[in-house]
Design a protein around this motif. Sequence first.
Motif, short mmCIF file in Angstrom:
data_model
loop_
_atom_site.label_atom_id
_atom_site.label_comp_id
_atom_site.label_asym_id
_atom_site.label_seq_id
_atom_site.Cartn_x
_atom_site.Cartn_y
_atom_site.Cartn_z
N LYS A 1 -0.15 6.42 3.73
CA LYS A 1 -1.41 6.87 4.19
C LYS A 1 -2.52 5.69 4.19
O LYS A 1 -3.44 5.82 4.78
CB LYS A 1 -1.96 8.10 3.28
N MET A 2 -2.25 4.85 3.54
CA MET A 2 -3.10 3.76 3.17
C MET A 2 -2.41 2.16 3.54
O MET A 2 -2.27 1.41 2.23
CB MET A 2 -4.10 3.57 2.04
N GLY B 1 0.76 -1.17 0.06
CA GLY B 1 0.12 -0.10 -0.03
C GLY B 1 0.85 1.18 -0.01
O GLY B 1 1.94 1.36 -0.47
N ASP C 1 -1.34 -1.48 4.01
CA ASP C 1 -1.93 -2.84 4.08
C ASP C 1 -1.12 -3.90 4.45
O ASP C 1 -0.12 -4.46 4.10
CB ASP C 1 -2.00 -3.22 2.51
N HIS D 1 -5.41 -7.60 5.03
CA HIS D 1 -5.75 -6.26 4.83
C HIS D 1 -5.99 -5.34 6.22
O HIS D 1 -7.01 -4.86 6.03
CB HIS D 1 -6.83 -6.27 3.84
N ASN D 2 -5.09 -5.57 6.94
CA ASN D 2 -5.23 -4.68 8.29
C ASN D 2 -6.11 -5.40 9.25
O ASN D 2 -6.17 -4.96 10.45
CB ASN D 2 -5.45 -3.44 8.07
N ARG E 1 -10.59 0.53 9.18
CA ARG E 1 -10.33 1.21 8.03
C ARG E 1 -8.99 1.99 8.28
O ARG E 1 -9.04 3.02 8.73
CB ARG E 1 -11.43 2.13 7.42
N TYR E 2 -7.97 1.45 7.72
CA TYR E 2 -6.44 2.01 8.06
C TYR E 2 -6.46 2.30 9.68
O TYR E 2 -6.03 3.65 9.61
CB TYR E 2 -6.30 3.15 7.05
#
Length: 205
Positions: free
Chosen positions: A89-90, A86, A92, A123-124, A150-151
Amino acid sequence: INGEALGKGEILALWNYDEKKIHIKTSAGMGIIPTFIIEGDYYPKTTKLDFKIGLDKLRLNMFEPFADVLISDLKGLASGDLTLEGTTKMPDFNGELKLMKTSLIVDYLKTRYNFTNDVTVAHNNIMVKNFEIFDEKGYVAIGEGSITNRYFKDFNLDLKIKSKNFEFLNTTEKDNQMFYGLVFASGDIHVTGPPTNLFMDITAR
């Protein structure tokens, strides 16, 4: 990191002019075997991440600030392998971890639980299956489900728990005037929703 000492550390970085990336290898630990090793590439222009992470008995205390809406007094060790992709900021995260001698307090319930189990990070999100949890009196419950986010924001629970004489609540009127007390339960419990607005579907005695 977040007040937790990791020991002696080393960071090596090499600029790759052709691919416009920085190859980084970093490690830290108290003894001969590093507590963690991170190696991979960072692309400054796009902030893209491509790393492999190896953990060996990493203390979990440092991660408590990321989950302080759910739990407190987190203790224990983590070993396993993860990938980090990722962007900054995002991010993964994906991989498999073994949590050892782990202890925590579920703030909503005011109960302390202990466990040693494997977890999957996808995915986290944290995924568990046949997860054995022990209360302070040694009674066991079996859980499965997920803690999604979400992140690392907007956490959401979807957990199913089967129990026998298991401590599920240890609150006072100060915690919740409408519903409080010391509760041991046998049966099935399904917990869903965000930590600030949990929904519990309970079939138990």
